[in-house]
Structure formats: structure tokens, C-alpha cells
Design an enzyme around this catalytic site. Structure first.
Site, mmCIF file in Angstrom:
data_model
loop_
_atom_site.group_PDB
_atom_site.id
_atom_site.type_symbol
_atom_site.label_atom_id
_atom_site.label_comp_id
_atom_site.label_asym_id
_atom_site.label_seq_id
_atom_site.Cartn_x
_atom_site.Cartn_y
_atom_site.Cartn_z
ATOM 1 N N HIS A 1 56.366 -10.535 -10.638
ATOM 2 C CA HIS A 1 57.841 -10.561 -10.662
ATOM 3 C C HIS A 1 58.350 -10.828 -12.057
ATOM 4 O O HIS A 1 59.321 -10.244 -12.515
ATOM 5 C CB HIS A 1 58.352 -11.678 -9.740
ATOM 6 C CG HIS A 1 58.337 -11.282 -8.306
ATOM 7 N ND1 HIS A 1 58.526 -12.162 -7.288
ATOM 8 C CD2 HIS A 1 58.163 -10.080 -7.732
ATOM 9 C CE1 HIS A 1 58.479 -11.530 -6.145
ATOM 10 N NE2 HIS A 1 58.243 -10.267 -6.387
ATOM 11 N N ARG B 1 62.210 6.389 -6.650
ATOM 12 C CA ARG B 1 61.110 5.764 -5.907
ATOM 13 C C ARG B 1 61.699 4.724 -4.955
ATOM 14 O O ARG B 1 62.476 3.872 -5.402
ATOM 15 C CB ARG B 1 60.145 5.081 -6.877
ATOM 16 C CG ARG B 1 59.304 6.031 -7.715
ATOM 17 C CD ARG B 1 58.264 5.232 -8.500
ATOM 18 N NE ARG B 1 57.251 6.072 -9.115
ATOM 19 C CZ ARG B 1 57.274 6.453 -10.386
ATOM 20 N NH1 ARG B 1 58.266 6.076 -11.167
ATOM 21 N NH2 ARG B 1 56.310 7.204 -10.883
ATOM 22 N N ARG C 1 62.828 10.150 -2.889
ATOM 23 C CA ARG C 1 61.462 10.380 -2.387
ATOM 24 C C ARG C 1 61.236 9.508 -1.168
ATOM 25 O O ARG C 1 61.550 8.315 -1.177
ATOM 26 C CB ARG C 1 60.445 10.036 -3.475
ATOM 27 C CG ARG C 1 59.025 10.249 -2.984
ATOM 28 C CD ARG C 1 58.023 10.095 -4.069
ATOM 29 N NE ARG C 1 57.799 8.695 -4.400
ATOM 30 C CZ ARG C 1 56.953 8.308 -5.350
ATOM 31 N NH1 ARG C 1 56.295 9.200 -6.069
ATOM 32 N NH2 ARG C 1 56.785 7.036 -5.605
ATOM 33 N N GLU D 1 50.637 16.667 -5.873
ATOM 34 C CA GLU D 1 49.846 15.572 -6.438
ATOM 35 C C GLU D 1 48.377 15.701 -6.048
ATOM 36 O O GLU D 1 47.527 14.978 -6.551
ATOM 37 C CB GLU D 1 50.354 14.218 -5.926
ATOM 38 C CG GLU D 1 51.832 14.016 -6.124
ATOM 39 C CD GLU D 1 52.302 12.654 -5.669
ATOM 40 O OE1 GLU D 1 52.206 11.702 -6.455
ATOM 41 O OE2 GLU D 1 52.778 12.542 -4.520
ATOM 42 N N ASN E 1 50.671 11.622 -12.203
ATOM 43 C CA ASN E 1 49.975 10.328 -12.135
ATOM 44 C C ASN E 1 48.871 10.393 -11.079
ATOM 45 O O ASN E 1 47.745 9.957 -11.296
ATOM 46 C CB ASN E 1 50.943 9.199 -11.780
ATOM 47 C CG ASN E 1 52.122 9.151 -12.721
ATOM 48 O OD1 ASN E 1 52.084 9.760 -13.777
ATOM 49 N ND2 ASN E 1 53.163 8.451 -12.340
ATOM 50 N N ASP E 2 49.233 10.942 -9.924
ATOM 51 C CA ASP E 2 48.234 11.069 -8.879
ATOM 52 C C ASP E 2 47.389 12.319 -9.061
ATOM 53 O O ASP E 2 46.176 12.288 -8.855
ATOM 54 C CB ASP E 2 48.900 11.087 -7.500
ATOM 55 C CG ASP E 2 49.211 9.679 -7.034
ATOM 56 O OD1 ASP E 2 48.286 8.848 -7.081
ATOM 57 O OD2 ASP E 2 50.349 9.403 -6.664
ATOM 58 N N ARG F 1 43.249 5.506 -10.162
ATOM 59 C CA ARG F 1 44.125 5.270 -11.302
ATOM 60 C C ARG F 1 44.325 3.799 -11.655
ATOM 61 O O ARG F 1 44.845 3.481 -12.711
ATOM 62 C CB ARG F 1 45.469 5.985 -11.107
ATOM 63 C CG ARG F 1 46.456 5.346 -10.169
ATOM 64 C CD ARG F 1 47.581 6.331 -9.842
ATOM 65 N NE ARG F 1 48.900 5.794 -10.097
ATOM 66 C CZ ARG F 1 50.026 6.305 -9.605
ATOM 67 N NH1 ARG F 1 50.011 7.395 -8.870
ATOM 68 N NH2 ARG F 1 51.186 5.765 -9.869
ATOM 69 N N CYS G 1 57.463 15.095 -12.508
ATOM 70 C CA CYS G 1 58.033 13.747 -12.536
ATOM 71 C C CYS G 1 56.969 12.678 -12.805
ATOM 72 O O CYS G 1 57.267 11.494 -12.791
ATOM 73 C CB CYS G 1 58.784 13.455 -11.242
ATOM 74 S SG CYS G 1 57.734 13.500 -9.794
#
Ligand code: PEP
Ligand code: MG
Length: 581
Positions: free
Chosen positions: A195, A302, A338, A439, A462-463, A473, A510
Site C-alpha cells: 500500500h 483496469r 476491461r 495476450e 505483458n502477458d 512474469r 495496451c
């Protein structure tokens, strides 16, 4: 002599300033027995300390400046709620009465019990909450032990221009740091997803976390350099090094103000090819950043954040409230929401869904698979998105598609909701575009098939990279293989774009690769015409776009796609990224 310490850089940027070392974790808890007649007095002492800790947090919350991201107050609320939880308040009192131990001891016993229970948990979300328990209990212990608050914790005084070095920082500390004019920070514990890290990033404070023994190696008042980009802390730097970092910091500031001038400029290449520049957003702060950078809409919103830090499934009303804020922030611009992508690197509490926490989560129940398996997770979100479509230009995007059947199933759920809304007279956009993320390599190879069933596509590198090169990853040991310039990855991206173009289906990217200025020319050469990037990178990408000519890039990329010689391939890639620092 200059010393270099390494950790995880959690927010970009460089800070220079004198070290302000906080030696406060030495909470020596004396353990003694309390005589029977004094037990209730001790219980009261404990209650009063908990109350004082709550009051301190409430005061801090009330002092949050109005322009601070809304999400930050939520972190403080979590700590306040914990101070009201019987496990943290009643249980120590029970221990105190039962064992006749002093208040500090009872609290410490309860902390030890909770921490070891958290450590044993399989649930990543709850394990991460161990830090929150520590922060909250330490706050109460410090009051019981009459510890003078650390300088940055008191409302008065200024620490303008200093760099805080501490064992660990709570979200409340991060807020106070900003109010005191602290320019950067270093902690011995904490990870990039804590956090505190999230708050520091939102506040734009450069920081490095997870630097073991930082307070032993660094001296109070010594000149420090915090490099949040590289995760490095330099102590007692000589004038040469200081000069180098000062220049880097100042260059960065100059670059930021130069880039600001590009905000209104059109994103068009030198040879007149228009490019769509959209933003990836998650928190409210990102909305402001995206607008400030002149984004033409949202290419990826997201929504996982809503499923985290909680034990229940978010309701339709909660989803709707969020989407309304998003749509209002971007007015008539397109916003791409998404659907849930929880699982794998985005864990939630086991009570939200127990399926996602499997041995090999990246290949398991995640994202659309999870939503289809557990409609009770997906439906409130889908209902809210369909309802929100009446408010603006909403596009729904499905992550992690591996088969077109998944699209058909998702469409079935969405159409069911739309039919129900028609019957009930609930306004919505019946033509809301539905898109999907590429992805998974199998989906890329069949992108033309997906293009027939979807209104738009977006490449999630990314994926895609992790699945293409077969690495996890989040596994550091194999991260050296995570390379957007792997020739196989470049060919996959080419395949996705060619298939989409042939099917006349709009395609964007993206993943992080879209926002990395080193790859902008490669992507232009591959034919990408829509980039969705983190708002902080949007203007850098735009600058490169406006300085590039597509036609010669296409030629270079064409050669790179044909060659089987890795040395030649690398040369061609270098020639594309040349002049980008
Ligand atoms: C991606 O995988 O490229 C992507 C944009 O999604 P996320 O990083 O949220 O998994
Ligand atoms: Mg992804």
C-alpha cells in the site's frame, strides 16, 4: 567513500537530499505481570491507547489536502477499521485479563499470533495484509510506550528537502512525508506492491524499498541520492556523482516541461500518419494525469483494484459508481473498461474467489476463464458496464482470450443483460463495442478469427511475452528472458496487426511495450496505429511519433521480420531505437 545500496525502485524519478534517519522500530516491550486489582486499570490503559491511535489517524485523514487522490483516504480507512476489529481490540484485552500481563505484552502476543497466522496463509492478499497489522499495532504500542512521535509523524516542523530512511513506512507515513516536504524515501522492508508503494507512486515521491540494513549503512544528515528508476540509493556521494545525478534530475524536469508543450499537438508522424494515443488508467490519479497529458480516451481501464483489499465480491452499484466517475472524467471520449482480470499476478482474497490461487496461476483460472466459471463474480460487473454504456462512449474489453468460444459465451451473458434492461426500460447502449485482448499466442495466430467476432482488439504484451517465451512474469530468475525484442515476439505482434488489418478490425496495444519510447519506432514500423500507455509516458511516446517517418521504418522492420540472423536482427532493432535515451 560513496556506497551504493540496492532495492526495488517503486516510483520513477531521482531525489537528492540529506538523509533523515528514523530509528523507531526499537519498540522494546517490557513484559511483566499485573496485580489482580490493577488488571481493569491496565485494560483501560489499552483501550485509551487504541482510542488515541484512532484519533491520530482520524486527524491525519482530516488533514489530507483536497487534491490528494481519493484512494489514499481509503488506505487510512482500512487502518481505522482494523482498529475497530475485535481481533485487534478485544482479543488483547482477553489475553490481558486471562494472563494478567501488561497491555504492551498482551498486544505483542496478539501481534505475534496474527503475524504467524498471516505468514502461514496461502492467500497472497491476506499474506500482504500482515504489514497492515504490523503498522496498526505498532501505532498503538508507540502510544503505550510513550514513544515521542518521529519528526515526520508530528503535525509541526518541516523536513523540507530531506530523504527519509526508515525500517518501514505505513500509508499514513507516506502522506505525512509529502506534507512535510520530504523529497524521497528509503525503507528496509516493503515490496513494490505494498500500500505504501502505491501511495508513494500516486504522490510522485521517488523511493526505493527493500534495502536491507539501510539505517546501519547510512548516516543522519549525509547527502543521499535516491534513484527510483533503477532502485539504487547512493550514500555520501562525491561531487562528481552528485553532479551527474543533479544533471539527470534537472534534465528530467526540463524534459517534462518541454513535453508539456506537446499536449495539444496532434499525434501525427512526419509523413502524415495519424496515431491514436489513449491512456491506461487504474486509479483516480491516473484520470487526472491522462487528461493533463491530452489522452484521446482510455484504451485500458483496469478494474482489478475493486476486487482487491476486501473479503467480499464488489456489487453492481460499486462497479457502476466507479465507471460513472471514469466516464465523467473523460466526457465524450471513448473509455475501454476491461472486465475482471483477477488471478495470476493480480490476487484477491480467497473469499472473493478460491480458484485463482493455484500452483501455477498464470496458466490457471484467471481473467475471462474465472468470470465464465464463476458468473457471480462477473455478472455484477457486466451489468454495471452495460448500464454505464448509457452515460458515454463505453467499450467493453475481455482479457486473456484463448478461444473464440469464450467470446461467444461472454456475448451471451451481455446480451442476456441487455434483453433484461430492454424489458425493464433501463437505458443502455445496445451497440456498445465489445473487444478482446490478444495476450495468448494461440489467440494471436487466430486474430483474424477473433476479429470476426469482436469490434476491436488490443495486444497485451505483458502477458503475451510471458506466454510466448514461456516464463512467469513475476519470477525474477527467468526475467532475463522477458524481452519484447525476442524475434519470435516481434513476429507475433506483426501477425496480430496483419490479421486485424486484413479483417479491418481496429487494433491497439495496451501492454507496457506500447508506452516504452524505445519501442515506439518498431511498433510504428509494424503498422501499429493505436497506442494505449500509462499517462506518465504518453507525451514521450507522442514526441517520438511526431519526429518519425513511417515509410522508412516499415522497410527496416520488414527486413527484421525476414532475417534469421540474430546479429542482423539486433542491428536493425538498434537502428530503430537509436537516439532514444
Ligand atoms: C498485458 O498483459 O499486456 C496487459 C495490458 O494486461 P495486464 O498487465 O493488466 O495483465
Ligand atoms: Mg494481461
Amino acid at each position: 567513500m560513496t556506497i551504493a545500496l540496492h532495492g526495488s525502485g517503486i516510483s520513477r524519478g531521482i531525489a537528492l537530499g540529506a538523509a533523515h534517519i528514523v530509528q523507531r522500530n526499537a519498540l522494546e516491550v517490557l513484559e511483566y505481570a499485573v496485580a489482580e486489582p490493577d488488571v481493569e486499570g491496565e485494560v483501560e490503559r489499552l483501550s485509551a491507547a487504541v482510542e488515541e491511535a484512532k484519533q491520530g489517524l482520524r486527524e491525519l485523514r482530516a488533514r489530507i489536502p483536497p487534491n490528494t487522490p481519493a484512494d489514499i483516504a481509503a488506505f487510512l480507512d482500512t487502518h481505522l477499521l482494523m482498529l475497530e476489529d475485535p481481533t485487534l481490540t478485544d482479543e488483547p484485552k482477553r489475553l490481558l485479563r486471562e494472563r494478567r500481563c501488561n497491555a504492551e505484552w498482551a498486544l505483542k502476543l496478539q501481534r505475534d499470533a496474527l503475524v504467524s497466522a498471516f505468514d502461514r496463509m496461502n492467500d497472497a492478499y491476506l499474506r500482504a495484509r500482515r504489514d497492515d497489522v504490523d503498522h496498526v499495532i505498532n501505532r498503538v504500542l508507540r502510544i503505550l510506550l510513550n514513544h515521542a512521535p518521529a519528526k515526520h509523524e508530528s503535525a509541526e516542523g518541516s523536513l523540507e528537502g530531506l530523504i527519509l530512511v526508515a525500517d518501514d513506512l505505513s500509508p499514513a507515513d507516506a502522506l505525512l512525508m509529502q506534507q512535510h516536504g520530504i523529497v524521497g524515501f528509503v525503507t528496509e522492508y516493503g515490496g513494490p506492491t505494498s500500500h505504501t508503494a502505491i501511495i508513494a507512486r500516486s504522490l510522485g515521491l521517488p523511493g526505493v524499498v527493500g534495502v536491507p540494513h539501510a539505517r546501519q549503512y547510512l548516516r543522519d544528515g549525509e547527502p543521499l541520492i535516491v534513484d527510483g528508476d533503477e532502485g539504487v540509493v547512493l550514500g555520501d556521494a562525491d561531487t562528481l556523482i552528485l553532479g551527474y545525478y543533479r544533471t539527470r534530475r534537472d534534465d528530467r524536469q526540463k524534459r517534462v516541461s518541454r513535453l508539456a508543450k506537446l499536449k495539444r499537438a496532434p499525434a501525427v508522424t512526419l509523413d502524415g500518419v495519424p496515431i491514436e494515443l489513449l491512456a491506461n488508467v487504474e486509479l483516480q490519479t491516473d484520470f487526472d494525469l491522462a487528461r493533463a497529458a491530452g489522452a484521446r480516451g482510455v484504451g485500458l481501464y483496469r478494474t482489478e483494484f475493486l476486487y482487491m483489499n476486501r473479503l467480499d465480491v464488489p456489487s453492481e452499484a460499486e462497479h457502476f459508481a466507479l465507471y460513472k466517475r471514469l466516464i465523467e472524467a473523460f466526457r465524450q471520449q471513448p473509455v475501454t473498461i476491461r472486465t475482471l482480470d483477477i488471478g495470476a499476478d493480480k490476487q484477491t482474497s480467497a473469499s472473493v474467489s478460491s480458484r485463482a490461487n493455484t500452483i501455477n496461476p498464470a496458466l490457471g483460472m484467471r481473467a475471462v476463464r474465472l468470470g465464465l466459471k464463476e458468473p457471480e463474480l462477473a455478472l455484477p460487473q457486466l451489468r454495471a458496464i452495460v448500464r454505464a454504456s448509457a452515460l458515454g462512449c463505453v467499450r467493453l474489453m475481455i482479457p486473456m482470450l484463448s478461444h473464440v468460444d469464450e467470446v461467444a459465451q461472454m456475448r451471451g451473458l451481455i446480451q442476456g443483460i441487455q434483453a433484461e434492461y430492454v424489458a425493464q426500460g433501463i437505458p443502455h447502449d445496445p451497440d456498445m463495442p465489445i473487444g478482446g485482448m490478444l495476450e495468448v499466442p494461440a489467440a494471436v495466430m487466430f486474430a483474424d478469427g477473433f476479429a470476426r467476432t469482436l469490434d476491436f482488439l488490443s495486444i497485451g504484451t505483458n502477458d503475451l511475452i510471458q506466454y510466448a517465451v514461456a516464463i512467469d512474469r513475476v519470477n525474477e530468475e527467468v526475467s532475463y528472458l522477458y524481452d519484447p525484442l525476442n524475434p519470435g515476439v516481434v513476429r507475433l505482434i506483426d501477425t496480430a496487426i496483419r490479421h486485424a488489418d486484413a479483417a479491418e478490425c481496429p487494433i491497439a496495444m495496451c501492454g507496457e511495450m506500447a508506452g516504452d519510447p524505445r519501442y515506439t519506432r518498431l511498433l510504428l514500423g509494424l503498422g501499429l496505429r493505436a497506442f494505449s500507455v500509462h499517462p506518465s509516458l504518453l507525451l514521450e511516446v507522442k514526441q517520438i511519433i511526431t519526429e518519425s517517418e513511417v515509410a522508412p521504418l516499415r522497410k527496416i522492420v520488414g527486413k527484421a521480420l525476414r532475417t534469421t540472423d540474430i546479429v542482423r536482427f539486433r542491428e536493425l532493432m538498434r537502428s530503430l531505437s537509436a537516439s532514444v535515451d
